[in-house]
Scaffold this motif. Structure first.
Motif, PDB file in Angstrom:
ATOM      1  N   TYR A 138       2.362   8.687  -0.069  1.00  0.00           N
ATOM      2  CA  TYR A 138       1.838   7.331  -0.136  1.00  0.00           C
ATOM      3  C   TYR A 138       0.320   7.388  -0.105  1.00  0.00           C
ATOM      4  N   TYR A 139      -0.284   6.481  -0.848  1.00  0.00           N
ATOM      5  CA  TYR A 139      -1.734   6.358  -0.880  1.00  0.00           C
ATOM      6  C   TYR A 139      -2.081   4.904  -0.585  1.00  0.00           C
ATOM      7  N   TYR A 140      -3.028   4.707   0.304  1.00  0.00           N
ATOM      8  CA  TYR A 140      -3.434   3.360   0.683  1.00  0.00           C
ATOM      9  C   TYR A 140      -4.948   3.298   0.817  1.00  0.00           C
ATOM     10  N   ILE A 200      -6.200   0.543  -6.863  1.00  0.00           N
ATOM     11  CA  ILE A 200      -5.220  -0.407  -6.330  1.00  0.00           C
ATOM     12  C   ILE A 200      -4.095  -0.600  -7.336  1.00  0.00           C
ATOM     13  N   ASN A 216      -9.787   5.617   2.699  1.00  0.00           N
ATOM     14  CA  ASN A 216      -8.624   6.062   1.934  1.00  0.00           C
ATOM     15  C   ASN A 216      -7.660   6.803   2.850  1.00  0.00           C
ATOM     16  N   TYR A 251      -6.810   6.469  -5.738  1.00  0.00           N
ATOM     17  CA  TYR A 251      -7.176   5.331  -4.898  1.00  0.00           C
ATOM     18  C   TYR A 251      -7.590   4.109  -5.709  1.00  0.00           C
ATOM     19  N   TYR A 262      -5.060  -3.801   7.337  1.00  0.00           N
ATOM     20  CA  TYR A 262      -4.374  -4.042   6.083  1.00  0.00           C
ATOM     21  C   TYR A 262      -4.290  -2.718   5.337  1.00  0.00           C
ATOM     22  N   LEU A 263      -3.104  -2.401   4.811  1.00  0.00           N
ATOM     23  CA  LEU A 263      -2.944  -1.244   3.946  1.00  0.00           C
ATOM     24  C   LEU A 263      -2.644  -1.756   2.541  1.00  0.00           C
ATOM     25  N   THR A 264      -3.503  -1.392   1.611  1.00  0.00           N
ATOM     26  CA  THR A 264      -3.341  -1.786   0.215  1.00  0.00           C
ATOM     27  C   THR A 264      -2.824  -0.586  -0.559  1.00  0.00           C
ATOM     28  N   PRO A 265      -1.654  -0.707  -1.205  1.00  0.00           N
ATOM     29  CA  PRO A 265      -1.098   0.427  -1.956  1.00  0.00           C
ATOM     30  C   PRO A 265      -2.029   0.860  -3.088  1.00  0.00           C
ATOM     31  N   GLU A 315       4.450  -2.998  10.463  1.00  0.00           N
ATOM     32  CA  GLU A 315       4.151  -3.943   9.385  1.00  0.00           C
ATOM     33  C   GLU A 315       4.644  -5.325   9.806  1.00  0.00           C
ATOM     34  N   ALA A 358      -1.368  -6.533  -0.098  1.00  0.00           N
ATOM     35  CA  ALA A 358      -1.670  -5.737   1.086  1.00  0.00           C
ATOM     36  C   ALA A 358      -0.582  -5.989   2.120  1.00  0.00           C
TER      37      ALA A 358
END
Length: 134
Positions: free
Chosen positions: A95-97, A120, A85, A118, A110-113, A39, A127
């Motif tokens: 964790y889900y991104y 946002i 996803n 799924y 880019y990983l968006t939480p 990161e 992100a």
């Protein structure tokens, strides 16, 4: 003598053009999740403006073949991808991104939480930019 130099010059120029033209035919690197990622930046919005914050000692995660994930502390878990996803599961955390590939660099993503559906999590958008380091 000048004629020989002109011929050599033209041949050399032709070789250079051929090499440069051939280089452009190499396929570009393709994005792959497999590897070690770090990161390097956080981005988001605070209603009025977008912001980006560089991260010095960011989170690291390694994605191995066989769906094995390893975090910075060497904890082993698993991961699954479904399109863009990403679900990462460690013994005590999940964790889900949503994965957004960098537009020009296949060594960044880019990983968006997100939540388990799924959706946002950040109302204003956020992100984390990861760079492949291995």
């Amino acid at each position: 003598m000048k004629t020989i130099f002109k011929i050599i010059e033209k041949v050399f120029l032709l070789i250079c053009i051929t090499i440069l033209a051939d280089r452009s035919n190499f396929p570009p690197k393709e994005f792959t999740l497999i590897g070690k990622w770090k990161e390097i930046e956080s981005s988001g919005s605070d209603v009025n403006k977008l912001f980006q914050i560089s991260i010095e000692d960011g989170n690291e995660i390694t994605f191995e073949k066989g769906n094995i994930a390893i975090d910075k502390l060497k904890n082993k878990g698993t991961y699954e991808t479904f399109g863009d996803n990403l679900h990462i599961s460690f013994p005590k955390e999940e964790y889900y991104y949503i994965i957004n590939r960098h537009k020009t660099d296949p060594e960044k993503m880019y990983l968006t939480p997100a939540d388990e559906y799924y959706s946002i999590l950040c109302d204003e958008g956020c992100a984390f930019l990861y760079k492949k380091i291995q």
